[in-house]
Design a protein around this motif. Structure first.
Motif, PDB file in Angstrom:
ATOM      1  N   SER A   1      -7.695   7.859 -12.397  1.00  0.00           N
ATOM      2  CA  SER A   1      -8.504   6.816 -13.097  1.00  0.00           C
ATOM      3  C   SER A   1      -7.623   6.311 -13.782  1.00  0.00           C
ATOM      4  CB  SER A   1      -9.209   7.769 -14.432  1.00  0.00           C
ATOM      5  OG  SER A   1      -8.807   8.377 -15.658  1.00  0.00           O
ATOM      6  N   LYS A   2      -8.200   5.142 -14.852  1.00  0.00           N
ATOM      7  CA  LYS A   2      -7.500   3.507 -14.976  1.00  0.00           C
ATOM      8  C   LYS A   2      -7.082   4.872 -16.286  1.00  0.00           C
ATOM      9  CE  LYS A   2      -9.905   0.335 -15.427  1.00  0.00           C
ATOM     10  NZ  LYS A   2     -10.403  -1.048 -14.738  1.00  0.00           N
TER      11      LYS A   2
ATOM     12  N   ASP B   1       0.738  -1.105   0.494  1.00  0.00           N
ATOM     13  CA  ASP B   1      -0.183   0.031   0.383  1.00  0.00           C
ATOM     14  C   ASP B   1       0.654   1.042  -0.137  1.00  0.00           C
ATOM     15  OD1 ASP B   1      -2.569  -1.403   0.217  1.00  0.00           O
ATOM     16  OD2 ASP B   1      -2.562  -1.434   1.714  1.00  0.00           O
TER      17      ASP B   1
ATOM     18  N   ALA C   1      -4.514   3.041 -10.221  1.00  0.00           N
ATOM     19  CA  ALA C   1      -4.840   4.446 -10.162  1.00  0.00           C
ATOM     20  C   ALA C   1      -5.691   4.908  -8.276  1.00  0.00           C
ATOM     21  CB  ALA C   1      -5.978   3.725 -10.821  1.00  0.00           C
ATOM     22  N   GLU C   2      -5.850   3.544  -8.213  1.00  0.00           N
ATOM     23  CA  GLU C   2      -6.296   4.098  -6.545  1.00  0.00           C
ATOM     24  C   GLU C   2      -5.376   4.394  -5.422  1.00  0.00           C
ATOM     25  OE1 GLU C   2      -7.876   0.370  -5.364  1.00  0.00           O
ATOM     26  OE2 GLU C   2      -9.739   0.493  -6.424  1.00  0.00           O
ATOM     27  N   ALA C   3      -4.023   4.230  -5.656  1.00  0.00           N
ATOM     28  CA  ALA C   3      -3.075   4.480  -4.922  1.00  0.00           C
ATOM     29  C   ALA C   3      -2.767   5.597  -4.956  1.00  0.00           C
ATOM     30  CB  ALA C   3      -1.395   3.741  -5.221  1.00  0.00           C
TER      31      ALA C   3
ATOM     32  N   GLY D   1      -4.520   8.428  -7.070  1.00  0.00           N
ATOM     33  CA  GLY D   1      -6.070   8.803  -7.155  1.00  0.00           C
ATOM     34  C   GLY D   1      -6.489   9.245  -8.510  1.00  0.00           C
TER      35      GLY D   1
ATOM     36  N   ARG E   1      -6.166  -1.338 -11.732  1.00  0.00           N
ATOM     37  CA  ARG E   1      -6.618  -0.763 -10.625  1.00  0.00           C
ATOM     38  C   ARG E   1      -6.156   0.154  -9.430  1.00  0.00           C
ATOM     39  NH1 ARG E   1      -8.905  -3.393  -6.546  1.00  0.00           N
ATOM     40  NH2 ARG E   1      -7.759  -5.464  -7.411  1.00  0.00           N
ATOM     41  N   ARG E   2      -5.621  -0.724  -9.207  1.00  0.00           N
ATOM     42  CA  ARG E   2      -4.341  -0.644  -7.481  1.00  0.00           C
ATOM     43  C   ARG E   2      -3.904   0.811  -8.021  1.00  0.00           C
ATOM     44  NH1 ARG E   2      -2.080  -6.080  -5.503  1.00  0.00           N
ATOM     45  NH2 ARG E   2      -1.788  -4.813  -4.029  1.00  0.00           N
TER      46      ARG E   2
ATOM     47  N   THR F   1      -3.655  14.564 -13.762  1.00  0.00           N
ATOM     48  CA  THR F   1      -4.353  13.385 -13.953  1.00  0.00           C
ATOM     49  C   THR F   1      -3.567  12.856 -15.373  1.00  0.00           C
ATOM     50  OG1 THR F   1      -6.127  14.592 -15.610  1.00  0.00           O
ATOM     51  CG2 THR F   1      -6.783  13.776 -13.558  1.00  0.00           C
TER      52      THR F   1
ATOM     53  N   PRO G   1      -0.716   9.341  -2.662  1.00  0.00           N
ATOM     54  CA  PRO G   1      -1.084   9.742  -3.644  1.00  0.00           C
ATOM     55  C   PRO G   1      -1.569  11.590  -4.927  1.00  0.00           C
ATOM     56  CG  PRO G   1      -1.692   9.045  -1.589  1.00  0.00           C
ATOM     57  CD  PRO G   1      -0.175   9.213  -1.825  1.00  0.00           C
TER      58      PRO G   1
END
Length: 228
Positions: free
Chosen positions: A50-51, A3, A44-46, A48, A41-42, A14, A8
């Motif tokens: 979009s994919k 993690d 992008a989440e980390a 902040g 996906r991971r 973007t 972020p």
């Protein structure tokens, strides 16, 4: 992927090149390890975002050689072999001494940035901060070869420096690096550049790359440098 591997980004960030820069830094600092699978996906989440910019960033990093795409594993951080590092060394020997001579002849806007990178490297060396030192060292090299004015060569050396740094992470950090020797060599190169001694600067860079350590001998392979 842990993690804490990525930091972020601000909500408004973007653009795929900024995303690629963040992923590259994580790879070259060792937070994303060779062989690690990179899941859009991971990531992008980390970060902040979009994919879509993550996908574009991974394509960019594939072209530079830092990541690879395998049918059964997806996108992974590239794992280099010692033969790969020798090929990188050969390419750098062809290009980087010439660009260093150009820096001495022009002494343009980027050379002072090399001085700043060298001073940061001095601080990192004193604090035994190998990650920070590697990042500063890559900025040092890039500040010099940017003076050549040839965008094709600059782009080629950017990729070679990335692979050099990746090799340090994957093959050489377990050995005892010759950080102090590298710093001394960088200082000598910069002194020649700042004094406008193009021939001497070229020969010093040639020796710097030629004498750089290999995975067998330990040390800072191929004048190990990282910049982002």
């Amino acid at each position: 992927m842990s993690d804490g591997s990525l930091t972020p980004l601000p909500a408004a960030t973007t653009r795929s090149d900024t995303v690629a820069d963040s992923i590259r830094r994580a790879i070259l600092s060792g937070r994303l390890r060779p062989g690690e699978v990179l899941v859009e996906r991971r990531l992008a989440e980390a970060l902040g975002v979009s994919k879509t910019p993550v996908r574009e960033a991974l394509i960019s990093l594939t072209s530079s050689g830092l990541v690879t795409i395998a049918r059964n594993r997806g996108v992974t951080v590239r794992r280099l072999e010692k033969e790969d590092l020798e090929r990188v060394r050969q390419m750098r020997l062809l290009l980087e001494p010439w660009t260093t001579a150009c820096a001495a002849e022009r002494s343009g806007e980027h050379v002072p940035q090399a001085r700043l990178a060298l001073e940061e490297a001095r601080e990192r060396l004193a604090n035994d901060d190998h990650v920070g030192l590697s990042l500063a060292n890559r900025r040092f090299h890039r500040s010099l070869y940017r003076e050549c004015g040839n965008e094709l060569i600059i782009a080629a050396l950017d990729g070679l420096q990335d692979l050099t740094a990746l090799g340090a992470v994957s093959l050489l950090w377990a050995a005892t690096p010759s950080w102090a020797d590298e710093f001394t060599q960088h200082r000598q190169i910069l002194e020649a550049v700042e004094a406008g001694r193009a021939g001497e600067a070229r020969e010093l860079m040639l020796r710097h790359i030629t004498e750089a350590a290999t995975p067998e001998t330990g040390g800072d392979a191929l004048a190990c440098t990282v910049d982002l």
